[in-house]
Design a protein around this motif. Structure first.
Motif, PDB file in Angstrom:
ATOM      1  N   SER A   1      -0.232   7.827 -12.344  1.00 29.61           N
ATOM      2  CA  SER A   1      -1.365   6.933 -12.090  1.00 29.61           C
ATOM      3  C   SER A   1      -1.366   5.762 -13.075  1.00 29.61           C
ATOM      4  O   SER A   1      -1.584   4.609 -12.686  1.00 29.61           O
ATOM      5  CB  SER A   1      -2.667   7.716 -12.194  1.00 29.61           C
ATOM      6  OG  SER A   1      -3.770   6.871 -12.049  1.00 29.61           O
ATOM      7  N   THR A   2      -1.103   6.057 -14.343  1.00 30.50           N
ATOM      8  CA  THR A   2      -1.049   4.999 -15.351  1.00 30.50           C
ATOM      9  C   THR A   2       0.066   4.010 -15.039  1.00 30.50           C
ATOM     10  O   THR A   2      -0.122   2.788 -15.137  1.00 30.50           O
ATOM     11  CB  THR A   2      -0.839   5.610 -16.748  1.00 30.50           C
ATOM     12  OG1 THR A   2      -1.928   6.485 -17.025  1.00 30.50           O
ATOM     13  CG2 THR A   2      -0.768   4.545 -17.822  1.00 30.50           C
TER      14      THR A   2
ATOM     15  N   GLN B   1       1.393   3.323 -12.099  1.00 31.51           N
ATOM     16  CA  GLN B   1       1.023   2.530 -10.930  1.00 31.51           C
ATOM     17  C   GLN B   1       0.035   1.429 -11.306  1.00 31.51           C
ATOM     18  O   GLN B   1       0.160   0.285 -10.849  1.00 31.51           O
ATOM     19  CB  GLN B   1       0.426   3.428  -9.842  1.00 31.51           C
ATOM     20  CG  GLN B   1       1.452   4.306  -9.169  1.00 31.51           C
ATOM     21  CD  GLN B   1       0.824   5.304  -8.207  1.00 31.51           C
ATOM     22  OE1 GLN B   1      -0.356   5.601  -8.292  1.00 31.51           O
ATOM     23  NE2 GLN B   1       1.631   5.834  -7.305  1.00 31.51           N
ATOM     24  N   ASN B   2      -0.933   1.756 -12.150  1.00 31.42           N
ATOM     25  CA  ASN B   2      -1.904   0.752 -12.580  1.00 31.42           C
ATOM     26  C   ASN B   2      -1.225  -0.350 -13.387  1.00 31.42           C
ATOM     27  O   ASN B   2      -1.552  -1.530 -13.240  1.00 31.42           O
ATOM     28  CB  ASN B   2      -3.025   1.392 -13.387  1.00 31.42           C
ATOM     29  CG  ASN B   2      -3.931   2.247 -12.535  1.00 31.42           C
ATOM     30  OD1 ASN B   2      -4.014   2.060 -11.326  1.00 31.42           O
ATOM     31  ND2 ASN B   2      -4.613   3.192 -13.139  1.00 31.42           N
ATOM     32  N   ARG B   3      -0.263   0.017 -14.232  1.00 34.79           N
ATOM     33  CA  ARG B   3       0.471  -0.994 -15.000  1.00 34.79           C
ATOM     34  C   ARG B   3       1.302  -1.880 -14.077  1.00 34.79           C
ATOM     35  O   ARG B   3       1.412  -3.087 -14.309  1.00 34.79           O
ATOM     36  CB  ARG B   3       1.365  -0.330 -16.037  1.00 34.79           C
ATOM     37  CG  ARG B   3       0.579   0.227 -17.205  1.00 34.79           C
ATOM     38  CD  ARG B   3       1.483   0.824 -18.250  1.00 34.79           C
ATOM     39  NE  ARG B   3       0.669   1.358 -19.326  1.00 34.79           N
ATOM     40  CZ  ARG B   3       1.161   2.039 -20.334  1.00 34.79           C
ATOM     41  NH1 ARG B   3       2.455   2.276 -20.407  1.00 34.79           N
ATOM     42  NH2 ARG B   3       0.368   2.499 -21.269  1.00 34.79           N
TER      43      ARG B   3
ATOM     44  N   ILE C   1       0.553  -2.665 -10.999  1.00 34.96           N
ATOM     45  CA  ILE C   1      -0.400  -3.551 -10.328  1.00 34.96           C
ATOM     46  C   ILE C   1      -0.811  -4.676 -11.268  1.00 34.96           C
ATOM     47  O   ILE C   1      -0.859  -5.853 -10.877  1.00 34.96           O
ATOM     48  CB  ILE C   1      -1.631  -2.752  -9.840  1.00 34.96           C
ATOM     49  CG1 ILE C   1      -1.228  -1.831  -8.687  1.00 34.96           C
ATOM     50  CG2 ILE C   1      -2.759  -3.684  -9.427  1.00 34.96           C
ATOM     51  CD1 ILE C   1      -2.285  -0.819  -8.321  1.00 34.96           C
TER      52      ILE C   1
END
Length: 130
Positions: free
Chosen positions: A53-54, A56-58, A60
């Motif tokens: 999740s981290t 993927q957020n990075r 984005i």
């Protein structure tokens, strides 16, 4: 209650309770280990989920940063170019964009300013150029 039947009954109950306790106590170690393994597997799974999740957020945020930076560069370049255009050049560009948005390729005579509307600048006797 000291007769033979009561004593046998008491011994059977006691023996049953003792056997159940032995089963419970005998399986306690394996049950504890199974619980520990399940807990460790769940913790590792949640840790991996958090890592993914981290990341993927990075990704984005990285994409958004690149888009914002590129947009700022293009915008400042376009502002400089547009500031140097005359009104007629701006109108021609607007007509070209409108033509492209309507499905034309933007290279038609109408979109670039029709040559028919231009005054004839050929010298006498010169053949027409196409």
């Amino acid at each position: 209650m000291t007769d033979k039947k009561s004593g046998e009954y008491y011994d059977r109950v006691t023996e049953s309770v003792v056997k159940v306790n032995e089963i419970v106590l005998g399986s306690a170690a394996s049950t504890a280990m199974a619980t520990m393994y399940i807990t460790m597997a769940q913790a590792a799974g949640i840790s991996s989920l958090g890592t993914v999740s981290t990341q993927q957020n990075r990704n984005i945020l990285g994409t958004a940063t690149i888009a914002a930076g590129t947009g700022n560069l293009l915008w400042s370049g376009m502002n400089d170019q547009v500031a140097e255009l005359t009104i007629s050049e701006r109108l021609k560009n607007w007509e070209t964009m409108l033509s492209v948005s309507e499905g034309n390729d933007g290279s038609s005579k109408d979109a670039q300013g029709s040559e028919d509307n231009q005054p004839d600048q050929r010298a006498e006797g010169e053949p027409e150029r196409r």
